[in-house]
Scaffold this motif. Sequence first.
Motif, PDB file in Angstrom:
ATOM      1  N   GLU A   1     -23.885  25.215  17.329  1.00  0.00           N
ATOM      2  CA  GLU A   1     -23.862  24.860  15.908  1.00  0.00           C
ATOM      3  C   GLU A   1     -25.208  24.294  15.485  1.00  0.00           C
ATOM      4  N   TYR A   2     -25.763  23.463  16.316  1.00  0.00           N
ATOM      5  CA  TYR A   2     -27.081  22.842  16.088  1.00  0.00           C
ATOM      6  C   TYR A   2     -28.150  23.930  15.896  1.00  0.00           C
ATOM      7  N   ALA A   3     -28.180  24.876  16.821  1.00  0.00           N
ATOM      8  CA  ALA A   3     -29.173  25.949  16.745  1.00  0.00           C
ATOM      9  C   ALA A   3     -28.940  26.845  15.535  1.00  0.00           C
ATOM     10  N   LYS A   4     -27.681  27.138  15.260  1.00  0.00           N
ATOM     11  CA  LYS A   4     -27.368  27.990  14.106  1.00  0.00           C
ATOM     12  C   LYS A   4     -27.825  27.328  12.807  1.00  0.00           C
ATOM     13  N   ASP A   5     -27.506  26.052  12.641  1.00  0.00           N
ATOM     14  CA  ASP A   5     -27.853  25.351  11.407  1.00  0.00           C
ATOM     15  C   ASP A   5     -29.362  25.314  11.176  1.00  0.00           C
ATOM     16  N   ALA A   6     -30.130  25.195  12.251  1.00  0.00           N
ATOM     17  CA  ALA A   6     -31.582  25.104  12.129  1.00  0.00           C
ATOM     18  C   ALA A   6     -32.281  26.468  12.193  1.00  0.00           C
ATOM     19  N   GLY A   7     -31.507  27.528  12.444  1.00  0.00           N
ATOM     20  CA  GLY A   7     -32.098  28.853  12.536  1.00  0.00           C
ATOM     21  C   GLY A   7     -32.898  29.073  13.802  1.00  0.00           C
ATOM     22  N   MET A   8     -32.468  28.469  14.896  1.00  0.00           N
ATOM     23  CA  MET A   8     -33.167  28.598  16.177  1.00  0.00           C
ATOM     24  C   MET A   8     -32.652  29.818  16.935  1.00  0.00           C
ATOM     25  N   PRO A   9     -33.516  30.694  17.397  1.00  0.00           N
ATOM     26  CA  PRO A   9     -33.054  31.908  18.077  1.00  0.00           C
ATOM     27  C   PRO A   9     -32.726  31.729  19.552  1.00  0.00           C
ATOM     28  N   VAL A  10     -33.209  30.633  20.156  1.00  0.00           N
ATOM     29  CA  VAL A  10     -33.043  30.414  21.593  1.00  0.00           C
ATOM     30  C   VAL A  10     -32.701  28.950  21.839  1.00  0.00           C
ATOM     31  N   ILE A  11     -31.777  28.716  22.774  1.00  0.00           N
ATOM     32  CA  ILE A  11     -31.515  27.369  23.262  1.00  0.00           C
ATOM     33  C   ILE A  11     -31.955  27.321  24.717  1.00  0.00           C
ATOM     34  N   THR A  12     -32.977  26.544  25.013  1.00  0.00           N
ATOM     35  CA  THR A  12     -33.376  26.306  26.386  1.00  0.00           C
ATOM     36  C   THR A  12     -32.461  25.215  26.927  1.00  0.00           C
ATOM     37  N   CYS A  13     -31.849  25.457  28.080  1.00  0.00           N
ATOM     38  CA  CYS A  13     -30.672  24.648  28.411  1.00  0.00           C
ATOM     39  C   CYS A  13     -30.431  24.550  29.906  1.00  0.00           C
ATOM     40  N   VAL A  14     -29.474  23.675  30.229  1.00  0.00           N
ATOM     41  CA  VAL A  14     -28.866  23.622  31.554  1.00  0.00           C
ATOM     42  C   VAL A  14     -27.362  23.818  31.350  1.00  0.00           C
ATOM     43  N   VAL A  15     -26.844  24.895  31.909  1.00  0.00           N
ATOM     44  CA  VAL A  15     -25.419  25.236  31.769  1.00  0.00           C
ATOM     45  C   VAL A  15     -24.801  25.280  33.168  1.00  0.00           C
ATOM     46  N   PRO A  16     -23.914  24.353  33.502  1.00  0.00           N
ATOM     47  CA  PRO A  16     -23.274  24.423  34.824  1.00  0.00           C
ATOM     48  C   PRO A  16     -22.353  25.636  34.922  1.00  0.00           C
ATOM     49  N   PRO A  17     -22.059  26.094  36.132  1.00  0.00           N
ATOM     50  CA  PRO A  17     -21.262  27.324  36.303  1.00  0.00           C
ATOM     51  C   PRO A  17     -19.941  27.303  35.562  1.00  0.00           C
ATOM     52  N   GLU A  18     -19.277  26.150  35.494  1.00  0.00           N
ATOM     53  CA  GLU A  18     -17.969  26.096  34.843  1.00  0.00           C
ATOM     54  C   GLU A  18     -18.039  26.301  33.338  1.00  0.00           C
TER      55      GLU A  18
ATOM     56  N   ALA B   1     -44.996  23.178   7.627  1.00  0.00           N
ATOM     57  CA  ALA B   1     -46.169  22.861   8.440  1.00  0.00           C
ATOM     58  C   ALA B   1     -46.889  24.128   8.912  1.00  0.00           C
ATOM     59  N   GLY B   2     -46.329  25.295   8.594  1.00  0.00           N
ATOM     60  CA  GLY B   2     -46.935  26.551   9.003  1.00  0.00           C
ATOM     61  C   GLY B   2     -46.631  26.936  10.436  1.00  0.00           C
ATOM     62  N   LEU B   3     -45.515  26.414  10.959  1.00  0.00           N
ATOM     63  CA  LEU B   3     -45.138  26.667  12.349  1.00  0.00           C
ATOM     64  C   LEU B   3     -43.819  27.419  12.416  1.00  0.00           C
ATOM     65  N   VAL B   4     -43.583  28.049  13.551  1.00  0.00           N
ATOM     66  CA  VAL B   4     -42.316  28.719  13.830  1.00  0.00           C
ATOM     67  C   VAL B   4     -41.439  27.761  14.630  1.00  0.00           C
ATOM     68  N   LEU B   5     -40.191  27.623  14.231  1.00  0.00           N
ATOM     69  CA  LEU B   5     -39.228  26.851  15.014  1.00  0.00           C
ATOM     70  C   LEU B   5     -38.675  27.790  16.080  1.00  0.00           C
ATOM     71  N   THR B   6     -39.188  27.654  17.298  1.00  0.00           N
ATOM     72  CA  THR B   6     -38.935  28.648  18.335  1.00  0.00           C
ATOM     73  C   THR B   6     -37.593  28.463  19.036  1.00  0.00           C
ATOM     74  N   GLY B   7     -37.057  27.251  18.987  1.00  0.00           N
ATOM     75  CA  GLY B   7     -35.781  27.015  19.649  1.00  0.00           C
ATOM     76  C   GLY B   7     -35.500  25.550  19.837  1.00  0.00           C
ATOM     77  N   ALA B   8     -34.489  25.267  20.639  1.00  0.00           N
ATOM     78  CA  ALA B   8     -34.076  23.907  20.977  1.00  0.00           C
ATOM     79  C   ALA B   8     -34.181  23.728  22.473  1.00  0.00           C
ATOM     80  N   GLY B   9     -34.453  22.487  22.883  1.00  0.00           N
ATOM     81  CA  GLY B   9     -34.338  22.259  24.308  1.00  0.00           C
ATOM     82  C   GLY B   9     -35.313  21.249  24.877  1.00  0.00           C
ATOM     83  N   THR B  10     -34.996  20.870  26.070  1.00  0.00           N
ATOM     84  CA  THR B  10     -33.893  21.378  26.889  1.00  0.00           C
ATOM     85  C   THR B  10     -32.599  20.645  26.535  1.00  0.00           C
ATOM     86  N   VAL B  11     -31.487  21.401  26.418  1.00  0.00           N
ATOM     87  CA  VAL B  11     -30.178  20.869  26.049  1.00  0.00           C
ATOM     88  C   VAL B  11     -29.245  21.017  27.243  1.00  0.00           C
TER      89      VAL B  11
END
Length: 284
Positions: free
Chosen positions: A120-137, A97-107
């Motif tokens: 694994e999801y990001a690696k398979d799709a070649g995504m450089p960034v995962i926009t996310c919510v990561v709890p402290p634990e 489509a002529g676009l850059v796949l910039t990342g995933a998210g929010t995950v």
Amino acid sequence: MKLIDRVLRTLALGAMLALAVPAAQTAPAEFSNPEADIWQGLNVGMASYTMRKFDLDETLRFTKELGLKGVCLKSFHLDLNSTTEERQAVAQKVREAGLVLTGAGTVTMKTEEETRQAFEYAKDAGMPVITCVVPPEMMPLADQLVKQYDIKLAIHNHGPEDKLYPSPLDAYRAAQNYDQRIGVCVDLGHTVRNGDDLIAVLRQVSDRLYDIHIKDVSAAEAKGKTIEMGRGVIDHAAVIQTLRDVNYQGWLNYEFEKDADAPHPGMIESVGYLRGLLAGMAAR
């Protein structure tokens, strides 16, 4: 010229003139040169949550028609439970489509299984960034995985209702003891709704700023709602100047939460506003 492009140009010119650029001044190159970079070096894309009621094909078509450069995919458009082959096929469709796949998210990464799956999801799709919510634990595991996969995490703030990261500063502080690849996604709207000084926040987190959700909101308080850019309270010119000052190289992804069933008019207005704003700033 397609109708949507005529509308975008009209909106952009209106926004530029609203900045009180002298009428006699020559219009910026974008209005006469179709090869001009309408984003003036910025990386501007779509957070596909905007198009959550529409399929991937329509999301890519509309993103491209708006003149945006990339797309950050939400699970609506690429299921987290997809196979490696499915992820690679979607990544290829984005490129075609002529676009850059910039990342995933929010995950959301509440468990070890979800955290490992996201990488694994990001690696398979070649995504450089995962926009996310990561709890402290989950942060120690996330720290291991950013090193293993060399994929950045951008922790997203969700405003005063968010128990973990209401402010980007909360996410920034949570990242401090971990690898540099763990950073922040600043959601402009939620940051303002939280009562933060948006410009000061952008400067403070700039060394770990890996994604931005660009939008406008109706009020700088908890009850503020997403609104078309230029109608709300955010000073986008100050945001753009700050990002240039700190040499931000990441993406500004439109996340238009309003009008899920029909986001197209609001997105067209918002994109036209930013185009005009950038043209007006360049003409000053």
